[in-house]
Design a protein around this motif. Structure first.
Motif, PDB file in Angstrom:
ATOM      1  N   MET A   1      10.201   9.006  -8.610  1.00 12.05           N
ATOM      2  CA  MET A   1       9.498   7.882  -7.968  1.00 12.05           C
ATOM      3  C   MET A   1      10.031   7.668  -6.554  1.00 12.05           C
ATOM      4  N   SER A   2       9.129   7.592  -5.587  1.00 12.03           N
ATOM      5  CA  SER A   2       9.592   7.428  -4.203  1.00 12.03           C
ATOM      6  C   SER A   2      10.021   5.985  -3.965  1.00 12.03           C
ATOM      7  N   ARG A   3      10.686   5.788  -2.823  1.00  9.83           N
ATOM      8  CA  ARG A   3      11.256   4.466  -2.548  1.00  9.83           C
ATOM      9  C   ARG A   3      10.167   3.404  -2.391  1.00  9.83           C
ATOM     10  N   SER A   4       9.106   3.743  -1.654  1.00 16.40           N
ATOM     11  CA  SER A   4       8.051   2.754  -1.406  1.00 16.40           C
ATOM     12  C   SER A   4       7.306   2.439  -2.705  1.00 16.40           C
ATOM     13  N   GLU A   5       7.123   3.483  -3.515  1.00 14.62           N
ATOM     14  CA  GLU A   5       6.467   3.281  -4.810  1.00 14.62           C
ATOM     15  C   GLU A   5       7.290   2.336  -5.681  1.00 14.62           C
ATOM     16  N   TYR A   6       8.628   2.580  -5.634  1.00 13.68           N
ATOM     17  CA  TYR A   6       9.546   1.783  -6.421  1.00 13.68           C
ATOM     18  C   TYR A   6       9.483   0.331  -5.990  1.00 13.68           C
ATOM     19  N   ARG A   7       9.461   0.128  -4.642  1.00 13.48           N
ATOM     20  CA  ARG A   7       9.421  -1.240  -4.135  1.00 13.48           C
ATOM     21  C   ARG A   7       8.130  -1.921  -4.586  1.00 13.48           C
ATOM     22  N   SER A   8       7.027  -1.209  -4.528  1.00 11.47           N
ATOM     23  CA  SER A   8       5.750  -1.826  -4.916  1.00 11.47           C
ATOM     24  C   SER A   8       5.753  -2.172  -6.402  1.00 11.47           C
ATOM     25  N   THR A   9       6.440  -1.340  -7.214  1.00 11.56           N
ATOM     26  CA  THR A   9       6.543  -1.661  -8.643  1.00 11.56           C
ATOM     27  C   THR A   9       7.309  -2.954  -8.854  1.00 11.56           C
ATOM     28  N   VAL A  10       8.437  -3.088  -8.130  1.00 14.28           N
ATOM     29  CA  VAL A  10       9.247  -4.296  -8.292  1.00 14.28           C
ATOM     30  C   VAL A  10       8.473  -5.520  -7.809  1.00 14.28           C
ATOM     31  N   LEU A  11       7.757  -5.371  -6.698  1.00 15.79           N
ATOM     32  CA  LEU A  11       6.957  -6.495  -6.188  1.00 15.79           C
ATOM     33  C   LEU A  11       5.891  -6.886  -7.210  1.00 15.79           C
ATOM     34  N   GLN A  12       5.278  -5.869  -7.809  1.00 19.92           N
ATOM     35  CA  GLN A  12       4.264  -6.129  -8.834  1.00 19.92           C
ATOM     36  C   GLN A  12       4.880  -6.898 -10.007  1.00 19.92           C
ATOM     37  N   SER A  13       6.098  -6.470 -10.404  1.00 25.80           N
ATOM     38  CA  SER A  13       6.783  -7.152 -11.507  1.00 25.80           C
ATOM     39  C   SER A  13       7.060  -8.600 -11.150  1.00 25.80           C
ATOM     40  N   LEU A  14       7.526  -8.820  -9.903  1.00 27.54           N
ATOM     41  CA  LEU A  14       7.810 -10.184  -9.464  1.00 27.54           C
ATOM     42  C   LEU A  14       6.559 -11.034  -9.534  1.00 27.54           C
ATOM     43  N   LYS A  15       5.444 -10.448  -9.101  1.00 29.80           N
ATOM     44  CA  LYS A  15       4.182 -11.174  -9.111  1.00 29.80           C
ATOM     45  C   LYS A  15       3.809 -11.564 -10.543  1.00 29.80           C
ATOM     46  N   THR A  16       3.981 -10.633 -11.476  1.00 22.70           N
ATOM     47  CA  THR A  16       3.667 -10.938 -12.876  1.00 22.70           C
ATOM     48  C   THR A  16       4.588 -12.014 -13.424  1.00 22.70           C
ATOM     49  N   MET A  17       5.869 -11.964 -13.010  1.00 23.59           N
ATOM     50  CA  MET A  17       6.831 -12.923 -13.546  1.00 23.59           C
ATOM     51  C   MET A  17       6.597 -14.314 -12.995  1.00 23.59           C
TER      52      MET A  17
END
Lengths: 237, 162, 122
Positions: free
Chosen positions: B1-17
């Protein structure tokens, strides 16, 4: 009520790759028209490239699960008039890979369900094949799990679960609920084995009782309740 | 997983939380419990460090002439003079109260209490686990937390006036 | 440790925080000589040493504070572990190791503070 509504439909073409986009369609509304009817109207008259999955049109098959205005429902189970919105956003379910447009790949759900032994476990295989007597259940024993047999495996709860979308390894509401259905069955003999299976970091403990699964379930099944009861059994050893 | 992809995943998780959307009361309790837990945990870490600084605990990091410890003490006192911290303390009071009562509700729910028994699903009826008793506990936690917040703010206003 | 026991620990420490935290807050509020103004005094961070220290000269109080410290550390680190795992979508060994280290540090450092404040360490 408005004579027509605007459908904002999520479109994703796998051959293009990348991110999906939204396309807008103007759909005339008749009385009693469901979201699925609207999508079929789009497919028939406006844009034949739209892909949807549906079968029974009466909330029995669980094929047409999608997110309508930000909440998961069955498209055939939701009337356009009950939303009371001029613009209706239709998206595929979350937490599943999108195959095309509104069609998602639900293999992961069934894989997890299979991994959780969602079938009756009997120790005596000879007896199982050639039963010598009836295994009668009382009404109370039936009520303990009957509700959870109503599940149609549409995947809406799996899509709504906040934990699955942030922690994909979590077993998910539907598989755990299905597991509880067999755990609570008086004929099942897999008690300890089942508890050991869900007593993991990825198992019941990742449920935080957010209740989204029970909120969106179109059949009135209560996965949140099932997971809490499974957790109670797990806590009691 | 690339860095930007990883960041977008974490942001998505934050949004869900953090965004409960249209998923109802229990989802809000999940969001609030999460936020309050993390904030109170951070407050706890800060509290341990800060009381340590006041009491001279910072000397563990200092060489024996302790000028560093004194400087740390002075700086902590100066930093905490900010009225923002006082308001923050009131907010922490709100979050602690909410987290406590809602936590008790969650423990009860995890042990299967207050949820009701499984029954045949009836059309147009809410799920069994959205029971009145369980939701009453949620509202109790909210109201007690608001009470704590108001009480703290009231005391604060009195402090600021004097 | 099994996940079940860890969660039981989470519940028990949570209830422990409720008990010891109540003692913590209650002592600050009602055993200080200036009962009318204690809330105002403790609410101000900068007045903390003067407001709190006189209450601290009691071995039982020190023990309850240590209990609060231990319970809160375990509860907080376990909670943060779950939150981080759910935020980044996977369990990472070194993150959990760091959390254990932070927990040990907090307990040691906080115990030191409690001991000094109670004049138990001269």
């Amino acid at each position: 009520m408005a004579a027509s509504v605007k459908f904002r439909v999520y479109r994703y073409r796998p051959e293009d790759g990348g991110k999906g986009f939204y396309r807008e369609y103007e759909v005339p509304v008749k009385k009693g028209m469901t979201i699925l009817d609207g999508l079929l109207y789009i497919k028939e008259s406006l844009d034949p490239t739209l892909s949807i999955r549906y079968s029974c049109r009466m909330a029995i098959c669980g094929s047409c699960g999608m997110r309508v205005n930000g909440i998961e429902t069955l498209a055939c189970h939701t009337q356009i008039s009950e939303l009371r919105r001029r613009v209706i956003t239709v998206e595929p379910m979350k937490n599943f890979p999108v195959i095309k447009d509104l069609v998602t790949d639900m293999a992961v759900l069934f894989k997890k369900q299979r991994a959780l032994l969602t079938w009756l476990i009997r120790r005596d295989l000879v007896e199982q094949e050639n039963p010598t007597h009836q295994y009668i259940q009382s009404d109370e024993e039936l009520e303990r799990y009957l509700q959870f047999t109503y599940c149609i495996q549409c995947g809406l709860c799996y899509s709504a679960c906040p934990v699955v979308s942030t922690f994909p390894d979590f077993y998910g509401p539907q598989p755990l609920m299905k597991m509880y259905r067999y755990f609570a069955d008086s004929r099942d003999e897999g008690g300890k084995e089942r508890i050991d299976l869900v007593d993991k970091f990825e198992g019941v403990w990742r449920c935080h009782f957010a209740g989204s699964c029970s909120m969106v379930c179109p059949k009135g099944v209560d996965p949140a309740l099932a997971i809490q009861l499974l957790r109670r059994a797990s806590l009691r050893g | 997983m690339s860095r930007s992809e990883y960041r977008s995943t974490v942001l998505q998780s934050l949004k869900t939380m953090l965004i409960a959307g249209k998923y109802g009361l229990e989802r809000w309790s999940y969001v609030l419990q999460r936020i309050s837990g993390v904030v109170v945990a951070l407050y706890f870490i800060a509290h341990v460090l800060e009381t340590g600084n006041f009491i001279g605990g910072i000397t563990v990091w200092s060489v024996p002439d302790y000028s560093f410890a004194e400087k740390a003490y002075e700086e902590t006192v100066k930093l905490l003079k900010n009225p923002l911290f006082d308001v923050g303390l009131a907010v922490v009071g709100f979050l602690v109260t909410f987290h406590t009562i809602n936590g008790i509700r969650l423990i009860l729910a995890h042990f299967g209490f207050f949820l009701g028994k499984p029954r045949r699903p009836e059309p147009f009826e809410p799920p069994v686990s959205f029971s009145t008793r369980q939701r009453a506990l949620f509202w109790l936690s909210i109201s007690l937390a608001v009470f704590a917040l108001l009480y703290a703010l009231d005391s604060l206003m009195r402090v600021f006036r004097t | 440790m099994r996940e079940r026991n860890l969660m039981l620990l989470h519940y028990i420490t949570g209830l422990g925080i409720l008990l010891f935290g109540a003692i913590h807050v209650w002592t600050l509020f009602f055993t200080y000589p200036l009962q009318e103004t204690i809330w105002e005094t403790t609410l101000r961070f900068d007045s903390l040493p003067y407001a709190v220290l006189p209450v601290y000269r009691n071995i039982l109080f020190a023990a309850s504070l240590f209990g609060l410290l231990l319970c809160t550390t375990i509860h907080a680190m376990n909670g943060i572990r779950a939150v981080i795992a759910e935020l980044i979508g996977a369990r990472i060994r070194w993150v959990e190791a760091v959390l254990v280290a932070v927990g040990v540090f907090l307990v040691v450092y906080g115990t030191r503070t409690i001991l000094i404040a109670n004049n138990l360490l001269v």
